[in-house]
Design an enzyme around this catalytic site. Sequence first.
Site, short mmCIF file in Angstrom:
data_model
loop_
_atom_site.label_atom_id
_atom_site.label_comp_id
_atom_site.label_asym_id
_atom_site.label_seq_id
_atom_site.Cartn_x
_atom_site.Cartn_y
_atom_site.Cartn_z
N LYS A 1 0.84 -1.20 0.00
CA LYS A 1 0.00 0.00 0.00
C LYS A 1 0.88 1.25 0.00
O LYS A 1 0.62 2.22 -0.71
CB LYS A 1 -0.96 -0.02 1.20
CG LYS A 1 -2.06 -1.06 1.02
CD LYS A 1 -2.85 -1.35 2.28
CE LYS A 1 -3.81 -2.52 1.99
NZ LYS A 1 -4.56 -2.97 3.16
N GLN B 1 -4.74 -1.48 9.21
CA GLN B 1 -4.58 -2.82 8.64
C GLN B 1 -5.22 -3.84 9.58
O GLN B 1 -4.89 -3.90 10.76
CB GLN B 1 -3.09 -3.12 8.42
CG GLN B 1 -2.83 -4.44 7.73
CD GLN B 1 -3.38 -4.50 6.31
OE1 GLN B 1 -3.26 -3.55 5.54
NE2 GLN B 1 -4.00 -5.62 5.97
N ASP C 1 -11.17 2.48 3.32
CA ASP C 1 -11.46 1.05 3.16
C ASP C 1 -12.95 0.81 2.91
O ASP C 1 -13.34 -0.27 2.48
CB ASP C 1 -11.07 0.28 4.45
CG ASP C 1 -9.72 -0.42 4.29
OD1 ASP C 1 -9.35 -0.73 3.15
OD2 ASP C 1 -9.07 -0.67 5.32
#
Length: 282
Positions: A52, A96, A119
Amino acid sequence: MAKIIDGKVISKQIKDELKEKVAGLREEGKEIGMAVIQVGNDPASSVYVGNKKKACEYIGIRSESYELPEETSQEELLALIDRLNRDDAVHGILVQLPVPEQIDEDTVIKAISPKKDVDGFHPESVGALSIGQKGFVSCTPAGIIQLLKRSGIEIEGKECVVVGRSNIVGKPMALLLLRENGTVTITHSRTKNLKDVCKRADILVAAVGRPKMIDASYVKEGAVVIDVGIHRNENNKLCGDVDFESVEQVASAITPVPGGVGPMTIAMLMHNCVEAAVMFDE
Ligand code: NDP
């Protein structure tokens, strides 16, 4: 033989478009920032986080990384999220997952401002998707819509069957296909006659989490098959939820694993981060 839908090529196209957009925004004086938080050092999470950060660098997004120790308390994590929510230089916040057991995942997801929820997991983002309002969409299903559109596959009016109803893939996938005017069926572990239902599909999305479960006997001749699954087989090679070798004989188009849906997830995360800088800024 099925056409291969190449997620590497399509994700590169998207990243290159974003790179151009980010350069344009920079000329207008706007720099995009993303905060990436990892708690603990789970090796798989470290790989995802590393990828990422690399994608941010490629596109020109400034990434701030927070590597917190395994024993971080929920309060400490929430305090960091709160600070980042109020920081105007940070447009997207990514925690995460999974987080260590002393931290409640749902509480963390809810703590991220919906305006920075790149997200797309916040209940407000999910609610916005279901009633057609603006908000972030979970990256994997959003990436699948891009794979279909950019491969010239029409969704409108098509029978779409999604195998799996998880919050991060199955459900948002179904809502997105519906938004594109597909006729959508969601299936799961309690579905009766799963093969018959899958065989109705013009577009079949497998997000079932079972290696190679969807073989040719589930697939109508000429269907488009999207494989979300990621597993390692007995030889440590990656495979999906679809039995690629048998299904490619009957499908008209199929995504491979690796190189199909996987690369799209990060591309769409980057897309969401760029959107975060413009969507709520009007
Ligand atoms: P989950 O395990 O959360 O969900 C699996 C779903 O499949 C559930 O809804 C379950 O039904 C259903 N299911 C399980 N067994 C059967 C069965 N025998 N018949 C019918 N339905 C069944 O998985 P995720 O949605 O998180 O992920 C799915 C797959 O996609 C995994 O392999 C995961 O690794 C991969 N993945 C890949 C990503 C990428 O970037 N490419 C991103 C996210 C996930 P029920 O609800 O009834 O239990």
